[in-house]
Design an enzyme around this catalytic site. Sequence first.
Site, PDB file in Angstrom:
ATOM      1  N   HIS A  40      -0.306   1.561  -5.901  1.00 22.05           N
ATOM      2  CA  HIS A  40      -0.599   2.849  -6.181  1.00 22.05           C
ATOM      3  C   HIS A  40       0.379   3.838  -5.313  1.00 22.05           C
ATOM      4  O   HIS A  40       1.054   4.979  -5.545  1.00 22.05           O
ATOM      5  CB  HIS A  40      -1.806   3.140  -6.037  1.00 22.05           C
ATOM      6  CG  HIS A  40      -2.410   4.537  -6.303  1.00 22.05           C
ATOM      7  ND1 HIS A  40      -3.051   4.712  -7.430  1.00 22.05           N
ATOM      8  CD2 HIS A  40      -2.104   5.764  -5.666  1.00 22.05           C
ATOM      9  CE1 HIS A  40      -3.533   6.210  -7.596  1.00 22.05           C
ATOM     10  NE2 HIS A  40      -2.876   6.434  -6.326  1.00 22.05           N
ATOM     11  N   GLU A  41       0.244   3.674  -3.972  1.00 28.45           N
ATOM     12  CA  GLU A  41       0.603   4.523  -3.067  1.00 28.45           C
ATOM     13  C   GLU A  41       1.986   4.265  -2.858  1.00 28.45           C
ATOM     14  O   GLU A  41       2.699   5.400  -2.644  1.00 28.45           O
ATOM     15  CB  GLU A  41      -0.056   4.428  -1.785  1.00 28.45           C
ATOM     16  CG  GLU A  41      -1.643   4.594  -1.523  1.00 28.45           C
ATOM     17  CD  GLU A  41      -2.378   5.721  -1.872  1.00 28.45           C
ATOM     18  OE1 GLU A  41      -1.310   6.515  -2.284  1.00 28.45           O
ATOM     19  OE2 GLU A  41      -3.206   5.577  -2.417  1.00 28.45           O
ATOM     20  N   HIS A  64       3.682   6.626  -5.560  1.00 33.24           N
ATOM     21  CA  HIS A  64       3.998   7.917  -4.834  1.00 33.24           C
ATOM     22  C   HIS A  64       4.978   8.278  -3.793  1.00 33.24           C
ATOM     23  O   HIS A  64       5.999   9.187  -4.100  1.00 33.24           O
ATOM     24  CB  HIS A  64       2.783   8.330  -4.119  1.00 33.24           C
ATOM     25  CG  HIS A  64       1.482   8.531  -4.879  1.00 33.24           C
ATOM     26  ND1 HIS A  64       1.579   9.165  -6.122  1.00 33.24           N
ATOM     27  CD2 HIS A  64       0.145   8.190  -4.460  1.00 33.24           C
ATOM     28  CE1 HIS A  64       0.305   9.068  -6.519  1.00 33.24           C
ATOM     29  NE2 HIS A  64      -0.612   8.820  -5.607  1.00 33.24           N
TER      30      HIS A  64
END
Length: 245
Positions: A144-145, A148
Site C-alpha cells: 500500500h505505502e 504511494h
Amino acid sequence: MDTTSQETEKAAYKKTCDGYIEQGLQNNPTIQFLIQNLVDMGCPPPAGFMRCLDCEGKPVSGGFGMLQEESVDKSSLSSSSSSLKVGDRSNFRDKPDCTRPRQDILDQFQREKEGKSKLSLRPEIYICQEHVAGPQHANTILAHELIHAIDMCRTKMDPLHNCMHLACTEIRAENLSGECNMSWEFMRGKLDGWLGHGQECVRRRAIDSVRANPNCTKNASAYVDAAMERCYKDTFPFERHPNQA
C-alpha cells in the site's frame, strides 16, 4: 503494566515487525517489484525508508510520509504553549503523525493558510509495530505505502494540498495492495456481499484516508467519487491487477 514491562513489550513488537519487513524485502515478489520500479524511476529508497514504529495504540496499520513544517516568516516562530513551534519536530522525530494531538496538526495547517509556514511530506514508510498481525499483513501494508511512493515519484503529486491527488493515490493503494481482498474484509467484519464488494471497499477505505487530511475532510467523499473511475482502473506499475488472474 509497569514501565519496564511496557518497554520490553515495545521492543518485542519492534523486533518482530522488523523481521517482517526484512522477510518482505528478501522474499516477497510484489514488494521487490515495487522497490525495483522506484529505483528504475529514479527514486531509489534511502536507508531507513521503511521502519517499524510505536503508534501508541492508535487504530492505524501504517502510513506514508512524515509531516514537515518550514517557517516562512521568522516572526511566527513564537507559538502557543499547546502547539509545536514552526518546524520543531524534536518531540515527534521517531513517532508517526498519527500519535500527535489532532489540534497540533490542525494548527500547522492553519499556520500554512495564514502564510506563516509551508508544509510538506518527508517520504518514508512506517508500519505500526503493535498492530501488524503477521508477515502477510506486513506485506500488504508495505505494498500500500509503496504505491504511494511510486505515485509521488511518477506524478510529483502533492497529497497535502491537492485532494484529488490524495484521493487517486489512496484509491490505487487500496486497490493494488490487496487490502480489499475478501479474506481481509471477512476478518474486519465488513464482507456483506460478493458482487462489487472490492470496489466498495476501496471507496470506503479511501474516503477514510482522504478525510484524515484537514484540507480534504469536508468533501472527502466527493473527491474519491470524482477520482474513482480513472484511478481504480490505473494499475501502474503492474500490467494488470496483481491480485486478479
